[in-house]
Design a protein around this motif. Structure first.
Motif, PDB file in Angstrom:
ATOM      1  N   SER A   1       0.830  -1.197   0.000  1.00 47.16           N
ATOM      2  CA  SER A   1       0.000   0.000   0.000  1.00 47.16           C
ATOM      3  C   SER A   1       0.868   1.252   0.000  1.00 47.16           C
ATOM      4  N   SER A   2       0.299   2.346  -0.466  1.00 45.14           N
ATOM      5  CA  SER A   2       1.038   3.611  -0.485  1.00 45.14           C
ATOM      6  C   SER A   2       0.833   4.404   0.801  1.00 45.14           C
ATOM      7  N   ALA A   3       0.145   3.833   1.779  1.00 42.76           N
ATOM      8  CA  ALA A   3      -0.073   4.550   3.043  1.00 42.76           C
ATOM      9  C   ALA A   3      -0.423   3.562   4.143  1.00 42.76           C
ATOM     10  N   TYR A   4      -0.362   4.039   5.351  1.00 43.43           N
ATOM     11  CA  TYR A   4      -0.778   3.276   6.522  1.00 43.43           C
ATOM     12  C   TYR A   4      -1.884   4.049   7.226  1.00 43.43           C
ATOM     13  N   GLY A   5      -3.000   3.386   7.508  1.00 45.22           N
ATOM     14  CA  GLY A   5      -4.068   4.001   8.286  1.00 45.22           C
ATOM     15  C   GLY A   5      -5.015   4.884   7.507  1.00 45.22           C
ATOM     16  N   GLY A   6      -4.813   5.049   6.201  1.00 42.14           N
ATOM     17  CA  GLY A   6      -5.693   5.908   5.421  1.00 42.14           C
ATOM     18  C   GLY A   6      -5.278   5.943   3.963  1.00 42.14           C
ATOM     19  N   GLY A   7      -5.920   6.818   3.202  1.00 42.17           N
ATOM     20  CA  GLY A   7      -5.564   6.965   1.790  1.00 42.17           C
ATOM     21  C   GLY A   7      -6.282   5.994   0.877  1.00 42.17           C
ATOM     22  N   THR A   8      -7.524   5.627   1.215  1.00 42.12           N
ATOM     23  CA  THR A   8      -8.294   4.672   0.409  1.00 42.12           C
ATOM     24  C   THR A   8      -8.412   5.119  -1.045  1.00 42.12           C
ATOM     25  N   ALA A   9      -8.742   6.376  -1.255  1.00 42.29           N
ATOM     26  CA  ALA A   9      -8.947   6.873  -2.617  1.00 42.29           C
ATOM     27  C   ALA A   9      -7.673   6.783  -3.451  1.00 42.29           C
ATOM     28  N   ASN A  10      -6.516   6.873  -2.818  1.00 42.01           N
ATOM     29  CA  ASN A  10      -5.268   6.763  -3.567  1.00 42.01           C
ATOM     30  C   ASN A  10      -5.059   5.349  -4.091  1.00 42.01           C
ATOM     31  N   MET A  11      -5.486   4.344  -3.313  1.00 40.63           N
ATOM     32  CA  MET A  11      -5.412   2.971  -3.793  1.00 40.63           C
ATOM     33  C   MET A  11      -6.400   2.761  -4.937  1.00 40.63           C
ATOM     34  N   GLU A  12      -7.587   3.361  -4.836  1.00 38.33           N
ATOM     35  CA  GLU A  12      -8.563   3.303  -5.927  1.00 38.33           C
ATOM     36  C   GLU A  12      -7.968   3.911  -7.193  1.00 38.33           C
ATOM     37  N   TRP A  13      -7.380   5.091  -7.056  1.00 41.97           N
ATOM     38  CA  TRP A  13      -6.829   5.798  -8.221  1.00 41.97           C
ATOM     39  C   TRP A  13      -5.768   4.951  -8.920  1.00 41.97           C
ATOM     40  N   GLN A  14      -4.902   4.322  -8.147  1.00 41.74           N
ATOM     41  CA  GLN A  14      -3.841   3.514  -8.743  1.00 41.74           C
ATOM     42  C   GLN A  14      -4.390   2.279  -9.455  1.00 41.74           C
ATOM     43  N   SER A  15      -5.325   1.604  -8.787  1.00 38.03           N
ATOM     44  CA  SER A  15      -5.856   0.369  -9.384  1.00 38.03           C
ATOM     45  C   SER A  15      -6.725   0.653 -10.603  1.00 38.03           C
ATOM     46  N   LEU A  16      -7.369   1.809 -10.657  1.00 34.12           N
ATOM     47  CA  LEU A  16      -8.233   2.145 -11.795  1.00 34.12           C
ATOM     48  C   LEU A  16      -7.446   2.715 -12.971  1.00 34.12           C
ATOM     49  N   THR A  17      -6.357   3.432 -12.684  1.00 33.30           N
ATOM     50  CA  THR A  17      -5.637   4.125 -13.759  1.00 33.30           C
ATOM     51  C   THR A  17      -4.355   3.438 -14.192  1.00 33.30           C
ATOM     52  N   GLY A  18      -3.819   2.545 -13.340  1.00 39.73           N
ATOM     53  CA  GLY A  18      -2.525   1.950 -13.655  1.00 39.73           C
ATOM     54  C   GLY A  18      -1.375   2.907 -13.430  1.00 39.73           C
ATOM     55  N   MET A  19      -1.611   3.976 -12.668  1.00 44.40           N
ATOM     56  CA  MET A  19      -0.587   4.981 -12.375  1.00 44.40           C
ATOM     57  C   MET A  19      -0.017   4.762 -10.964  1.00 44.40           C
ATOM     58  N   ASP A  20       1.256   5.092 -10.801  1.00 43.29           N
ATOM     59  CA  ASP A  20       1.972   4.854  -9.549  1.00 43.29           C
ATOM     60  C   ASP A  20       2.015   6.125  -8.712  1.00 43.29           C
TER      61      ASP A  20
END
Length: 994
Positions: A661-680
């Motif tokens: 994950s790109s964060a601990y304890g939060g940042g759900t939307a950032n995981m969505e953005w990565q999985s939907l766009t293929g961007m890091d």
């Protein structure tokens, strides 16, 4: 020469007092208090040291009284201003050095008495300033009267509190002004009756008093254990005001002064002594410095007594060094002209002179009344802005909103006022017309207010810098606004313009700017320079960033509306100015992008030779399971039983592994953005922590995985406004978005126990409804669940999950058990969901993952094992309809941006060139994430880290040439799509059939 000698004082007593104060500070704050039950010997040593060094303040007060008669004709009021300036300067230096951004720390600098931080110092200075008056009256009394008075006070202040074991006069550890005054009298008595010279066997008495005080610690510990069954009264007689501590203090003082009288060489000036005392008081009482030293050096007592002693001596040495450095800084700074100028302004020789200086402040306020009244106006105007963005639909909510603004938003209000007033001053200096400057500033603030309120109503977010691009199409903007609002706004602007013109011309002389051209240009330059800092507010630890943190600005990038409600629309607007998407790669050009596209056109053709065509009703489902992780994987914990048996069982039978994950304890939307766009995420600039709110709406087109499908749906059983999902999902191209307040509603809203969030089972049922409705169309569904969202407050009655370990605090034990039960319920719901999709007669591929670990673990555990605390479970599963294509690949560690290629690989579906590139990244590049040490909550993206399967961090130089080439190509495409010219946008949005 005699005069100079008369102005010099012995420093040995002051040295001992300062050392004792430092040792006290170290014992109280920089070490862990040993438990009697664990190590009685260590407990005794610690508390004996505490008792023997608790008298530092006593020594200073005795010293002041002892030498008071020599200074009876001196003015002790004038040094107060100098000492205050020393204190302010030292405290400010410490705050800056320790990077303190807490507004309370700076408030204390100006008003230390308000927080009772320097209790002893304030009491000492008050008695010090009054000492000439006190001594003048004492000298008029006969010796017999002095003895009677002192004896009576000793009975009340020392004997009675010692007998009853209570601080009956609230002497507060020797800080009370009455106690300091009593010790002052005692020092005076010692000098008046020549006790230092007359006391026989003083050194032997001192040794015996220290030994007896130490013996009392041991004795009272035994008594406390016998009477109370604990050690609560072990230090009953170790306080500065007990008769035993006082006797020990007096004998120590007599021994030091007798030695000082004999050698007579260790003397210094009053100025030097005052500098050192101020430095010592600041170093031992300033909480910012104490926290800094404790954070770095405070540890539990080591097993070795020698190591413990070394650690104590080391920290004492650090404190003493700090005191010396601070004193030297003051000595150096005092030579500067600006310091001398400030000192002259602060010094007062009488209380009447102090009052006169305070009256000058009133004159300054009157001279700058226009600017001050403008600041007051904008203070309430900003409060009104925040209120208009709050929920004020009912009377109670309106009252609550007002109270919140004026009790919890003061720091943000003041920052708004500072920025607006500085802008007003800049325009005033440029135009030399106060009313023109005031109205121009007001109009800008008014337009910001109106446009923000309208935009929040239409799109649930405030005005952002990116919205300024729409000014080129003003007619389209006006068409979205009610004509009545436009007419009223134009009318208000006309009234303001006319009234401003009249006011400026009638009061032109009164508001004339009287300042030289040189000073005017200098001020304009300074203000422009300060405003340039607004372009750096998101650069970590930049001056403007520290300023915003100092005023408690909460960027709230994930919820821009809430950010405007907390910070005000102006601050929220500024927060979004400093946003750089990504560093431009050196080789970026249209030709280079086309060459990469051409390369992966061929790669896709080769990959597709072994893959099948898309079925007409092919369905892919991405499930983001909120806060789902396997706690048994973490160090230092053992679970009573496995809470996720189904996930573990299924993972062994299908493609699975761990996601970084790109964060601990939060940042759900950032995981969505990565999985939907293929961007890091780790490729993004540090000023862009939340792509949903800061990036997506700026893109001309936003390519995403759902471009491959005929139909796409997003499901999220929570508020759609959070992270700007409504607008983002519309930009991505989702056909429908189901959220709690969506127009078509959320059919399944069941919860479990006292958990307020929609259950996973209900979310899966909502997803099943969507899957079953689709016929003969390729379909993509994005589901983000909510059941395991924090907090975890004993939601479930039947909870038989427990753990053993110390990765959470004792106070959060129930939180951990509730979390474990929630995981188990999620596991059961997932099992039912899998059974359901297995019964559906259409090809379904499910990519399921936990987005991050919950923020319930100890911070020091996260610091020790940063990457373990970013790893969550994932698997990719084909339903039984696709059973002949089931794969069982194991991935040690992957990043969420490769999930689209994982899903296509599991389903063995043909890929487009862009997903051929992602497949190469998946198969060849280690997982990447932002540096956990830069921010556990992903406030800043930090530096990209490559992490191997053993959680070892790799440098890019350690990668092979082939890996470096793939990374370079991927970075160029990512930059082009999100920050560049989008040469590859259509290419990335291709469908497999094209």
């Amino acid at each position: 020469m005699k005069t100079k000698k008369a102005n010099r004082y012995g420093i040995i007593t002051i040295f001992f007092a300062s050392v004792f104060m430092i040792i006290q500070r170290v014992l109280i704050t920089a070490t862990v208090v040993p438990e009697y039950a664990q190590n009685p010997t260590r407990f005794y040593i610690y508390n004996i040291l505490l008792a023997l060094t608790a008298v530092g303040g006593n020594l200073l007060a005795l010293y002041m009284g002892y030498y008071a008669n020599e200074n009876v004709k001196k003015n002790f009021i004038s040094p107060l201003g100098r000492m205050y300036l020393m204190y302010v300067l030292l405290a400010l230096i410490i705050n800056i050095f320790c990077l303190s951004v807490n507004i309370r720390d700076y408030w204390i600098i100006l008003f230390p008495i308000s927080q009772n931080l320097f209790g002893f110092a304030v009491s000492f200075l008050f008695v010090f300033a009054s000492s000439p008056l006190i001594v003048t009256h004492l000298n008029k009394f006969q010796n017999s009267n002095i003895k009677k008075c002192f004896t009576l006070l000793s009975i009340f202040f020392v004997v009675l509190p010692t007998m009853f074991g209570k601080d009956i006069f609230s002497f507060s550890g020797g800080n009370n002004i009455l106690w300091v005054a009593y010790l002052f009298l005692m020092g005076y008595v010692i000098r008046r009756f020549n006790i230092v010279s007359r006391f026989r066997y003083r050194f032997m008495h001192f040794i015996l008093s220290g030994f007896f005080l130490s013996l009392l610690v041991i004795l009272m510990t035994k008594v406390s254990m016998h009477v109370h069954l604990d050690v609560s009264t072990a230090n009953r007689f170790s306080v500065p005001w007990s008769i035993f501590s006082v006797y020990y203090s007096v004998l120590l003082f007599i021994c030091i002064e007798r030695y000082n009288a004999r050698i007579g060489s260790f003397k210094s000036s009053f100025k030097t002594i005052s500098i050192f005392l101020v430095a010592t008081q600041v170093a031992t009482n300033w909480q910012v410095l104490i926290n800094k030293i404790s954070e770095k050096y405070k540890i539990a007592f080591p097993d070795s007594a020698f190591e413990w002693s070394k650690r104590i001596l080391l920290i004492i040495g650090i404190y003493f060094s700090v005191c010396i450095v601070l004193a030297l800084v003051i000595c150096l700074v005092q030579k500067f002209a600006i310091y001398k100028w400030i000192e002259r302004k602060l010094v007062f020789n009488s209380w009447f002179q102090l009052i006169d200086k305070l009256l000058k402040i009133k004159d300054w306020i009157y001279a700058n009344s226009r600017l001050i009244l403008s600041a007051v106006f904008y203070y309430f105007f900003t409060a009104l802005q925040i209120f208009l963005l709050s929920d004020y639909r009912t009377k109670d909510r309106a009252i609550s909103a007002v109270l919140t603004i004026f009790t919890q938003r003061q720091a943000q209000l003041f920052l708004n006022v500072i920025i607006i007033t500085a802008f007003l001053l800049l325009i005033f200096l440029i135009t030399k017309r106060f009313w023109y400057a005031f109205t121009f500033t007001l109009i800008i603030d008014l337009l910001l207010t109106v446009s923000t309120v309208i935009k929040v109503k239409l799109r649930m977010e405030p005005i952002l810098p990116s919205d300024l691009l729409f000014l080129s199409n003003i007619s389209e903007i006006l068409s979205m606004i009610s004509p009545i609002i436009v007419i009223v706004l134009v009318f208000i602007l006309m009234i303001l313009a006319i009234s401003t013109f009249i006011l400026q011309h009638r009061a032109n002389k009164f508001y004339n700017l009287k300042i030289s051209v040189k000073k005017r240009l200098l001020w304009i330059f300074m203000l422009l320079f300060l405003f340039s800092g607004l372009f750096w507010v998101n650069h970590q630890d930049s001056p403007s960033n520290l300023l915003f943190r100092f005023f408690k600005v909460d960027s709230q990038f994930y919820n821009q509306r809430k950010g405007a409600m907390i910070n005000g629309p102006l601050i929220q607007f500024i927060n979004n100015i400093d946003v750089k998407i990504m560093d431009r790669p050196k080789e970026y050009s249209e030709e280079k992008i086309k060459s990469i596209m051409k390369k992966y056109d061929k790669e896709a053709t080769q990959m597709n030779e072994s893959r099948k065509e898309w079925a007409q009703d092919q369905t892919v489902v991405f499930v983001l399971s909120e806060s789902f992780s396997d706690p048994s994987r973490l160090p230092n914990i053992k679970l009573s039983r496995d809470p996720i048996p189904f996930v573990n069982s299924l993972s062994s039978k299908t493609t699975s592994g761990l996601m970084l994950s790109s964060a601990y304890g939060g940042g759900t939307a950032n995981m969505e953005w990565q999985s939907l766009t293929g961007m890091d995420m780790s490729n993004l600039d540090a000023t862009l922590p939340t792509p949903y709110t800061q990036l997506v709406n700026k893109q001309k087109v936003a390519p995403s995985f759902l471009n491959l499908f005929d139909e796409s749906s997003a499901i999220h059983p929570y508020w759609g406004t959070l992270y700007n999902r409504m607008n983002v999902f519309k930009k991505f191209g989702f056909d429908t978005f189901r959220y709690l307040e969506s127009p078509d509603g959320f059919k399944h809203l069941e919860t479990i126990g006292n958990n307020p969030y929609v259950s996973d089972e209900a979310s899966y049922n909502e997803t099943l409804d969507k899957i079953k409705k689709n016929e003969n169309r390729t379909q993509f569904i994005q589901l983000s669940t909510m059941q395991n969202r924090m907090p975890y407050d004993n939601y479930y009655e039947e909870n038989d999950f427990d753990y053993d370990g110390d990765i959470v605090t004792d106070s959060t034990g129930n939180t951990m058990r509730t979390y474990l039960k929630g995981l188990n319920l999620s596991d059961q719901a997932l099992e039912k969901f899998i059974l359901e999709i297995d019964n559906i007669q259409k090809p379904i591929t499910l990519l399921w993952y936990g987005d991050h670990l919950p923020g319930i673990y100890k911070e020091d555990e996260f610091t020790k094992y940063p990457y373990n605390y970013r790893e969550t479970n994932f698997f990719v599963y084909n339903n039984k309809y696709m059973d002949n294509n089931q794969k069982n690949e194991k991935y040690s560690l992957v990043s969420p941006y490769v999930f689209p290629s994982l899903a296509l690989e599991q389903a063995q579906l043909k890929v487009t060139p862009f997903y051929a590139l992602l497949t190469e990244v998946l198969n060849n590049i280690p997982a990447t994430t932002n540096d956990p040490n830069s921010s556990s909550q992903n406030v800043y993206n930090g530096q990209r880290k490559f992490v191997d399967q053993n959680n070892n961090v790799l440098k890019e130089s350690q990668l092979s040439e082939e890996q470096k080439e793939i990374i370079k190509e991927y970075m160029l495409i990512q930059y082009d799509l999100i920050a560049g010219k989008q040469y590859s946008a259509k290419w990335a949005m291709k469908r497999a059939s094209e």
